[in-house]
Design a protein around this motif. Structure first.
Motif, PDB file in Angstrom:
ATOM      1  N   LEU A  16      13.040  -0.798  20.235  1.00  0.00           N
ATOM      2  CA  LEU A  16      12.064   0.214  19.826  1.00  0.00           C
ATOM      3  C   LEU A  16      11.919   0.272  18.319  1.00  0.00           C
ATOM      4  N   SER A  17      13.039   0.089  17.599  1.00  0.00           N
ATOM      5  CA  SER A  17      12.992   0.105  16.143  1.00  0.00           C
ATOM      6  C   SER A  17      12.174  -1.056  15.608  1.00  0.00           C
ATOM      7  N   LEU A  18      12.350  -2.252  16.166  1.00  0.00           N
ATOM      8  CA  LEU A  18      11.591  -3.419  15.738  1.00  0.00           C
ATOM      9  C   LEU A  18      10.117  -3.253  16.049  1.00  0.00           C
ATOM     10  N   ALA A  19       9.780  -2.675  17.196  1.00  0.00           N
ATOM     11  CA  ALA A  19       8.383  -2.520  17.591  1.00  0.00           C
ATOM     12  C   ALA A  19       7.625  -1.598  16.655  1.00  0.00           C
ATOM     13  N   SER A  20       8.333  -0.647  16.015  1.00  0.00           N
ATOM     14  CA  SER A  20       7.657   0.315  15.138  1.00  0.00           C
ATOM     15  C   SER A  20       7.447  -0.218  13.738  1.00  0.00           C
ATOM     16  N   CYS A  21       7.984  -1.371  13.399  1.00  0.00           N
ATOM     17  CA  CYS A  21       7.876  -1.939  12.058  1.00  0.00           C
ATOM     18  C   CYS A  21       6.779  -2.990  12.020  1.00  0.00           C
ATOM     19  N   THR A  22       5.764  -2.777  11.194  1.00  0.00           N
ATOM     20  CA  THR A  22       4.703  -3.748  11.006  1.00  0.00           C
ATOM     21  C   THR A  22       4.475  -3.935   9.526  1.00  0.00           C
ATOM     22  N   VAL A  23       3.784  -4.994   9.175  1.00  0.00           N
ATOM     23  CA  VAL A  23       3.464  -5.225   7.768  1.00  0.00           C
ATOM     24  C   VAL A  23       2.611  -4.085   7.234  1.00  0.00           C
ATOM     25  N   PHE A  24       1.656  -3.612   8.044  1.00  0.00           N
ATOM     26  CA  PHE A  24       0.783  -2.503   7.667  1.00  0.00           C
ATOM     27  C   PHE A  24       0.941  -1.406   8.713  1.00  0.00           C
ATOM     28  N   PRO A  25       1.845  -0.452   8.505  1.00  0.00           N
ATOM     29  CA  PRO A  25       2.050   0.593   9.512  1.00  0.00           C
ATOM     30  C   PRO A  25       0.753   1.334   9.807  1.00  0.00           C
ATOM     31  N   GLU A  26       0.517   1.586  11.099  1.00  0.00           N
ATOM     32  CA  GLU A  26      -0.679   2.312  11.495  1.00  0.00           C
ATOM     33  C   GLU A  26      -0.549   3.771  11.071  1.00  0.00           C
ATOM     34  N   GLN A  27      -1.522   4.265  10.321  1.00  0.00           N
ATOM     35  CA  GLN A  27      -1.538   5.651   9.895  1.00  0.00           C
ATOM     36  C   GLN A  27      -2.929   6.213  10.144  1.00  0.00           C
ATOM     37  N   PRO A  28      -3.010   7.520  10.398  1.00  0.00           N
ATOM     38  CA  PRO A  28      -4.338   8.096  10.634  1.00  0.00           C
ATOM     39  C   PRO A  28      -5.226   7.949   9.411  1.00  0.00           C
ATOM     40  N   ALA A  29      -6.458   7.530   9.636  1.00  0.00           N
ATOM     41  CA  ALA A  29      -7.408   7.335   8.535  1.00  0.00           C
ATOM     42  C   ALA A  29      -8.116   8.650   8.249  1.00  0.00           C
ATOM     43  N   HIS A  30      -7.943   9.177   7.038  1.00  0.00           N
ATOM     44  CA  HIS A  30      -8.618  10.406   6.638  1.00  0.00           C
ATOM     45  C   HIS A  30     -10.033  10.109   6.151  1.00  0.00           C
ATOM     46  N   GLN A  31     -10.254   8.885   5.681  1.00  0.00           N
ATOM     47  CA  GLN A  31     -11.567   8.478   5.184  1.00  0.00           C
ATOM     48  C   GLN A  31     -11.953   7.153   5.823  1.00  0.00           C
ATOM     49  N   ILE A  32     -13.166   7.094   6.349  1.00  0.00           N
ATOM     50  CA  ILE A  32     -13.679   5.855   6.926  1.00  0.00           C
ATOM     51  C   ILE A  32     -14.895   5.450   6.109  1.00  0.00           C
ATOM     52  N   PHE A  33     -14.853   4.227   5.567  1.00  0.00           N
ATOM     53  CA  PHE A  33     -15.872   3.776   4.634  1.00  0.00           C
ATOM     54  C   PHE A  33     -16.731   2.661   5.229  1.00  0.00           C
ATOM     55  N   GLN A  34     -18.006   2.664   4.834  1.00  0.00           N
ATOM     56  CA  GLN A  34     -18.904   1.544   5.049  1.00  0.00           C
ATOM     57  C   GLN A  34     -19.222   0.932   3.687  1.00  0.00           C
ATOM     58  N   LEU A  35     -19.667  -0.319   3.699  1.00  0.00           N
ATOM     59  CA  LEU A  35     -20.155  -0.889   2.452  1.00  0.00           C
ATOM     60  C   LEU A  35     -21.419  -0.142   2.030  1.00  0.00           C
ATOM     61  N   ASN A  66      -9.659  -3.722   9.821  1.00  0.00           N
ATOM     62  CA  ASN A  66     -10.467  -2.696   9.169  1.00  0.00           C
ATOM     63  C   ASN A  66      -9.734  -2.033   8.003  1.00  0.00           C
ATOM     64  N   ARG A  67      -8.645  -2.635   7.560  1.00  0.00           N
ATOM     65  CA  ARG A  67      -7.898  -2.103   6.431  1.00  0.00           C
ATOM     66  C   ARG A  67      -8.544  -2.521   5.107  1.00  0.00           C
ATOM     67  N   ILE A  68      -8.523  -1.632   4.138  1.00  0.00           N
ATOM     68  CA  ILE A  68      -9.049  -1.923   2.801  1.00  0.00           C
ATOM     69  C   ILE A  68      -7.885  -2.497   2.000  1.00  0.00           C
ATOM     70  N   ALA A  83      -7.240   5.354   4.467  1.00  0.00           N
ATOM     71  CA  ALA A  83      -8.629   4.894   4.338  1.00  0.00           C
ATOM     72  C   ALA A  83      -8.807   3.631   5.168  1.00  0.00           C
ATOM     73  N   ARG A  84      -9.972   3.499   5.782  1.00  0.00           N
ATOM     74  CA  ARG A  84     -10.291   2.335   6.608  1.00  0.00           C
ATOM     75  C   ARG A  84     -11.759   1.975   6.429  1.00  0.00           C
ATOM     76  N   TRP A  85     -12.055   0.695   6.684  1.00  0.00           N
ATOM     77  CA  TRP A  85     -13.446   0.299   6.843  1.00  0.00           C
ATOM     78  C   TRP A  85     -13.926   0.789   8.203  1.00  0.00           C
ATOM     79  N   SER A  86     -15.231   0.908   8.370  1.00  0.00           N
ATOM     80  CA  SER A  86     -15.798   1.358   9.640  1.00  0.00           C
ATOM     81  C   SER A  86     -15.743   0.271  10.708  1.00  0.00           C
ATOM     82  N   PHE A 130     -11.121 -10.955   0.762  1.00  0.00           N
ATOM     83  CA  PHE A 130     -11.944  -9.741   0.772  1.00  0.00           C
ATOM     84  C   PHE A 130     -10.994  -8.604   0.426  1.00  0.00           C
ATOM     85  N   GLN A 131     -10.698  -8.491  -0.869  1.00  0.00           N
ATOM     86  CA  GLN A 131      -9.628  -7.598  -1.287  1.00  0.00           C
ATOM     87  C   GLN A 131      -9.769  -7.220  -2.752  1.00  0.00           C
ATOM     88  N   ALA A 132      -9.059  -6.171  -3.134  1.00  0.00           N
ATOM     89  CA  ALA A 132      -8.939  -5.801  -4.543  1.00  0.00           C
ATOM     90  C   ALA A 132      -7.668  -6.437  -5.090  1.00  0.00           C
TER      91      ALA A 132
END
Length: 200
Positions: A16-35, A66-68, A83-86, A130-132
């Motif tokens: 269970l501990s390994l399954a919860s570890c990712t390179v980019f942990p999933e977090q709730p997006a407070h802002q969703i952006f479009q180009l 959809n990650r920025i 923050a996420r892309w749409s 496609f990154q900063a």
């Protein structure tokens, strides 16, 4: 508690501990952006009587998400928190190119890769950046797109070209970074359209 039961509980906890570890942990997006909307102007230089299909470019993780994305240094990739892309970046950029071709107007008919309409040519490729990226403390948007123009009848490549565009953001916050993504995408669209029209 038996020794076998204890071993089972320890093993389960480890999985269970390994399954919860990712390179980019999933977090709730407070802002969703479009180009930002394309600003490619209408071009009255002449219309090419053909149908062009714009296919969303291919990409690999983490770009195909959809990650920025932001690279604070040469070897680390992060994502702006909250923050996420749409949509996934390749799909979003493909739609942006489609709209830009339609705004330009030099290709008579432009369709998406999901359209059932027949097309003469397909524009496809792969999105590799496609990154900063930070340069001297400033986030600079980097977009790299490798494209092929394919004849639908023969399936042969008519032409191919790599495009690289960069645009510095006016500040480090995500809103200014998204604005810079829009300006970089706009410049990319203008270059792609001019090149594609020359091949038709």
């Amino acid at each position: 508690m038996t020794a076998s039961l204890m071993r089972l509980l320890v093993a389960t906890a480890a999985v269970l501990s390994l399954a919860s570890c990712t390179v980019f942990p999933e977090q709730p997006a407070h802002q969703i952006f479009q180009l930002p909307d394309s600003t490619v102007p209408e071009n009255t230089a002449g219309v090419v009587d053909t149908t062009l299909r714009i296919s969303a470019p291919l990409a690999v993780t983490p770009i195909d998400s959809n990650r920025i994305l932001v690279k604070p240094d040469a070897h680390e990739v992060r994502a702006y928190q909250g923050a996420r892309w749409s949509n996934r970046a390749p799909v979003m950029l493909g739609s942006y190119l489609l709209e830009s071709f339609r705004r330009d107007g030099r290709v008579a008919t432009v369709v998406s890769d999901t359209s059932p309409a027949r097309s003469n040519l397909t524009l496809t490729g792969d999105l590799t950046r496609f990154q900063a990226e930070y340069h001297n403390g400033t986030p600079v948007i980097q977009v790299q797109l490798n494209l092929q123009l394919i004849d639908e009848r023969t399936r042969e490549t008519v032409s191919n070209k790599s495009f690289e565009v960069s645009h510095a953001a006016t500040g480090p916050n995500v809103n200014t970074v998204v604005d810079a993504f829009g300006k970089a995408s706009d410049e990319l669209a203008r270059q792609v359209i001019d090149w594609a029209v020359e091949q038709l």
